[in-house]
Design a protein around this motif. Structure first.
Motif, PDB file in Angstrom:
ATOM      1  N   SER A  19       0.821  -1.194   0.000  1.00 38.78           N
ATOM      2  CA  SER A  19       0.000   0.000   0.000  1.00 38.78           C
ATOM      3  C   SER A  19       0.861   1.251   0.000  1.00 38.78           C
ATOM      4  CB  SER A  19      -0.932  -0.003   1.217  1.00 38.78           C
ATOM      5  OG  SER A  19      -1.987   0.911   1.048  1.00 38.78           O
ATOM      6  N   LYS A  20       0.304   2.295  -0.603  1.00 42.56           N
ATOM      7  CA  LYS A  20       1.026   3.562  -0.698  1.00 42.56           C
ATOM      8  C   LYS A  20       0.039   4.713  -0.558  1.00 42.56           C
ATOM      9  CE  LYS A  20       3.569   6.487  -3.975  1.00 42.56           C
ATOM     10  NZ  LYS A  20       4.019   6.634  -5.373  1.00 42.56           N
ATOM     11  N   PRO A  21       0.200   5.547   0.471  1.00 44.68           N
ATOM     12  CA  PRO A  21      -0.648   6.733   0.591  1.00 44.68           C
ATOM     13  C   PRO A  21      -0.114   7.854  -0.302  1.00 44.68           C
ATOM     14  CG  PRO A  21       0.852   6.634   2.436  1.00 44.68           C
ATOM     15  CD  PRO A  21       1.133   5.406   1.601  1.00 44.68           C
ATOM     16  N   ALA A  22      -0.931   8.839  -0.585  1.00 43.62           N
ATOM     17  CA  ALA A  22      -0.495   9.973  -1.409  1.00 43.62           C
ATOM     18  C   ALA A  22       0.685  10.666  -0.744  1.00 43.62           C
ATOM     19  CB  ALA A  22      -1.644  10.952  -1.598  1.00 43.62           C
ATOM     20  N   GLY A  23       1.753  10.821  -1.514  1.00 46.63           N
ATOM     21  CA  GLY A  23       2.948  11.470  -0.995  1.00 46.63           C
ATOM     22  C   GLY A  23       3.799  10.591  -0.101  1.00 46.63           C
ATOM     23  N   GLY A  24       3.421   9.325   0.059  1.00 50.10           N
ATOM     24  CA  GLY A  24       4.165   8.419   0.934  1.00 50.10           C
ATOM     25  C   GLY A  24       4.925   7.359   0.167  1.00 50.10           C
ATOM     26  N   GLU A  25       5.442   6.388   0.887  1.00 48.11           N
ATOM     27  CA  GLU A  25       6.213   5.296   0.305  1.00 48.11           C
ATOM     28  C   GLU A  25       5.394   4.000   0.320  1.00 48.11           C
ATOM     29  OE1 GLU A  25       9.759   4.996   2.586  1.00 48.11           O
ATOM     30  OE2 GLU A  25      10.654   6.838   1.768  1.00 48.11           O
ATOM     31  N   VAL A  26       5.879   3.032  -0.449  1.00 45.76           N
ATOM     32  CA  VAL A  26       5.222   1.733  -0.499  1.00 45.76           C
ATOM     33  C   VAL A  26       5.584   0.933   0.753  1.00 45.76           C
ATOM     34  CG1 VAL A  26       5.022  -0.452  -1.742  1.00 45.76           C
ATOM     35  CG2 VAL A  26       5.212   1.704  -3.024  1.00 45.76           C
ATOM     36  N   SER A  27       4.561   0.413   1.429  1.00 45.56           N
ATOM     37  CA  SER A  27       4.765  -0.498   2.554  1.00 45.56           C
ATOM     38  C   SER A  27       4.167  -1.846   2.182  1.00 45.56           C
ATOM     39  CB  SER A  27       4.085   0.039   3.825  1.00 45.56           C
ATOM     40  OG  SER A  27       4.582   1.308   4.179  1.00 45.56           O
ATOM     41  N   TYR A  28       4.655  -2.915   2.787  1.00 45.02           N
ATOM     42  CA  TYR A  28       4.096  -4.232   2.486  1.00 45.02           C
ATOM     43  C   TYR A  28       4.223  -5.145   3.706  1.00 45.02           C
ATOM     44  CZ  TYR A  28       9.052  -4.438   1.167  1.00 45.02           C
ATOM     45  OH  TYR A  28      10.427  -4.289   1.140  1.00 45.02           O
ATOM     46  N   ARG A  29       3.215  -5.994   3.857  1.00 42.34           N
ATOM     47  CA  ARG A  29       3.195  -6.994   4.918  1.00 42.34           C
ATOM     48  C   ARG A  29       2.601  -8.276   4.359  1.00 42.34           C
ATOM     49  NH1 ARG A  29       5.821  -3.491   6.576  1.00 42.34           N
ATOM     50  NH2 ARG A  29       5.841  -2.501   8.649  1.00 42.34           N
ATOM     51  N   CYS A  30       2.993  -9.404   4.955  1.00 43.95           N
ATOM     52  CA  CYS A  30       2.616 -10.709   4.395  1.00 43.95           C
ATOM     53  C   CYS A  30       2.246 -11.687   5.517  1.00 43.95           C
ATOM     54  CB  CYS A  30       3.781 -11.262   3.576  1.00 43.95           C
ATOM     55  SG  CYS A  30       3.575 -12.970   3.018  1.00 43.95           S
ATOM     56  N   TRP A  31       1.122 -12.388   5.313  1.00 42.86           N
ATOM     57  CA  TRP A  31       0.788 -13.535   6.144  1.00 42.86           C
ATOM     58  C   TRP A  31       1.085 -14.796   5.349  1.00 42.86           C
ATOM     59  CZ3 TRP A  31       0.303 -13.645  11.083  1.00 42.86           C
ATOM     60  CH2 TRP A  31      -0.303 -12.611  11.821  1.00 42.86           C
ATOM     61  N   ASP A  32       1.893 -15.679   5.925  1.00 48.36           N
ATOM     62  CA  ASP A  32       2.231 -16.958   5.291  1.00 48.36           C
ATOM     63  C   ASP A  32       1.861 -18.061   6.276  1.00 48.36           C
ATOM     64  OD1 ASP A  32       3.578 -19.319   4.414  1.00 48.36           O
ATOM     65  OD2 ASP A  32       4.879 -18.075   3.175  1.00 48.36           O
ATOM     66  N   LEU A  33       0.829 -18.828   5.956  1.00 47.44           N
ATOM     67  CA  LEU A  33       0.336 -19.840   6.881  1.00 47.44           C
ATOM     68  C   LEU A  33       1.375 -20.929   7.155  1.00 47.44           C
ATOM     69  CD1 LEU A  33      -3.383 -20.320   5.746  1.00 47.44           C
ATOM     70  CD2 LEU A  33      -2.494 -18.997   7.665  1.00 47.44           C
TER      71      LEU A  33
END
Length: 493
Positions: A117-131
């Motif tokens: 996800s990336k908000p306006a004017g922000g950076e890309v963040s990411y998170r992951c669920w791996d069962l």
């Protein structure tokens, strides 16, 4: 009793057991994808792009939007199971409730999902669920990892937005193998199922231009269950219930013979067919929850299949209407059942009229004094169909053969016809192949009907009726009601 000072010990759920359990809430692929798109709409997205990539066991699914996006902290909170209380006050346009949709919908279809996800004017963040990772770690460990870094580049090129990426689609691909044409066709059917479901669930957003959805690069067309653009669609009076919070709009769809285009019949039937799509359509904030159900108020019946009733709810009535996590089921509060039954009865009655009229104008077939060829009767609790002995043509035939032997033979023939009407076959054929059922005298030339009409006209005139009275009688007598244009060929004397 004051419980704040009671002894306690923590008994939180096991991460591996809980996440595996969340996979079995009951989502299907189409309802799971729709639940993800709900989040996109809540984030103000105007464009959602779904990619379903066939690669056998390595197949993937991604849902990208241009909504507001989230920073790292907001993303972390969104990935938390149960991230909000269902009783929490929400914006009137919010489509969520439990704070579980993103997680449960994703877990139901795959063993690993990543959100970028990336908000306006922000950076890309990411998170992951791996069962598989959680099963090994036995801990609620949310990974800061993305397996496909091109997704970071894709999102970074946007001003704002979010991508949900599903991998390890064990529930979807199961034993499907890449390179097998039959397996690829199965996956293709999944794509079609999702396309139709999204076109139906979000049709009102797509119709008003507030949302565009693409699947594998193709823009979806909204599926309007009410055929509201058809001139012959009937709109019954709108009602508001529950102190003005619930709006009900009944629609009676046209008989297929009155549709403006032949293809509309199959389109309006949807994937499940006309019978399955009759009933109430429950919407919450314009998002479809229940697509055709009589809510245990009535049974599905062939002759009621043209009745579809729109019910609009705000998101403040989720509890009263028992909306489930999947947003696929809803049950009306008891206080509204009588009103819904009353509205449903009226809609079903009108739908039966249109169905039985088979596309003809009702005023020609059900006016006061209408004389049908057949009567429906109840004998010993069962329906029977009898020839109308008072029909002018039948009565004329009986009068011509008044002798006991001839009259007895005529009545015997009538009785044989009545007792052997193939009702089950007619009902089955009408349900399975309605467009192949002919109207009475369909394809018959005017020259075959006009002599009968002239003979009856003369008989009525000889009995002292005026030309205007005779014309009205013929117009309300079957089968002449199907040929009103022939009245102009009758004499004025």
């Amino acid at each position: 009793m004051n419980s704040t000072h009671l002894p306690f010990e923590e008994a939180g759920p096991r991460a591996d057991a809980m996440l595996e359990t969340l996979r079995s809430i009951g989502y299907t692929l189409d309802t799971a994808v729709a639940d993800i798109i709900d989040n996109s709409i809540a984030a103000g997205a105007t464009l959602v792009q779904l990619e379903m990539i066939w690669q056998g066991q390595e197949s993937t699914l991604s849902i990208a939007d241009n909504g507001r996006g989230m920073d790292a902290e907001a993303l972390r909170e969104a990935m938390r199971p149960g991230s909000r209380h269902p009783g929490q006050a929400r914006h009137k346009d919010d489509l969520g409730r439990f704070g579980l949709g993103l997680k449960t919908a994703s877990f139901s279809q795959c063993r690993r999902f990543t959100v970028l996800s990336k908000p306006a004017g922000g950076e890309v963040s990411y998170r992951c669920w791996d069962l598989d990772y959680v099963n090994q770690a036995k801990a609620w460990n949310l990974l800061c990892h993305v397996s496909d870094e091109t997704l970071i580049e894709q999102l970074d090129a946007q001003e704002q937005g979010t991508i949900v990426f599903w991998e390890k689609l064990d529930r979807l691909v199961n034993e499907l193998q890449y390179g097998n044409p039959q397996h690829e066709a199965i996956f293709g059917n999944y794509v079609k199922l999702v396309e139709h479901h999204l076109s139906m669930v979000f049709h009102r957003y797509m119709e008003d231009g507030s949302l565009s959805i693409e699947v594998n690069g193709q823009k979806l067309t909204p599926w309007d269950p009410f055929l509201s653009a058809e001139p012959s669609t009937q709109r019954l009076p709108e009602e508001t219930l529950f102190n003005g919070k619930v709006t009900v709009r009944p629609y009676i769809l046209p008989h297929h013979r009155r549709l403006s285009h032949p293809d509309l019949f199959d389109q309006a039937g949807g994937l499940r067919g006309w019978n399955a799509h009759q009933g109430f359509y429950i919407y919450r904030n314009r998002r479809l929850l229940v697509a055709g159900d009589w809510l245990n108020l009535f049974r599905r019946e062939e002759h009621c299949k043209l009745a579809r009733i729109m019910v609009d709810l705000p998101n403040t009535l989720d509890s009263e209407w028992q909306i489930d996590i999947r947003k696929a089921q809803s049950h009306p509060p008891a206080i509204l059942r009588n009103d819904l039954r009353r509205i449903g009865t009226r809609a079903r009655t009108q739908a039966v009229e249109v169905y039985r009229a088979r596309g003809k104008r009702l005023k020609h077939t059900h006016s006061v004094g209408f004389t049908p060829v057949w009567h429906e009767n109840v004998r010993l609790g069962q329906r029977h169909y009898t020839i109308n002995r008072q029909h002018p043509l039948v009565l004329d035939l009986l009068n011509r053969y008044k002798g006991a032997e001839a009259s007895g033979l005529l009545h015997a023939v009538f009785r044989m016809i009545e007792e052997t009407v193939p009702v089950p076959l007619i009902v089955l054929s009408e349900a399975e192949k309605p467009r192949e059922q002919a109207l009475p005298y369909e394809g018959v030339s005017d020259q075959e009907i006009l002599p009968l009409m002239l003979d009856l006209y003369k008989d009525f005139r000889a009995a002292g009726r005026s030309p205007a009275e005779v014309r009205q009688l013929l117009l309300s007598t079957e089968p002449f009601n199907y040929f009103p244009h022939l009245l102009d060929q009758l004499p004025d004397v």
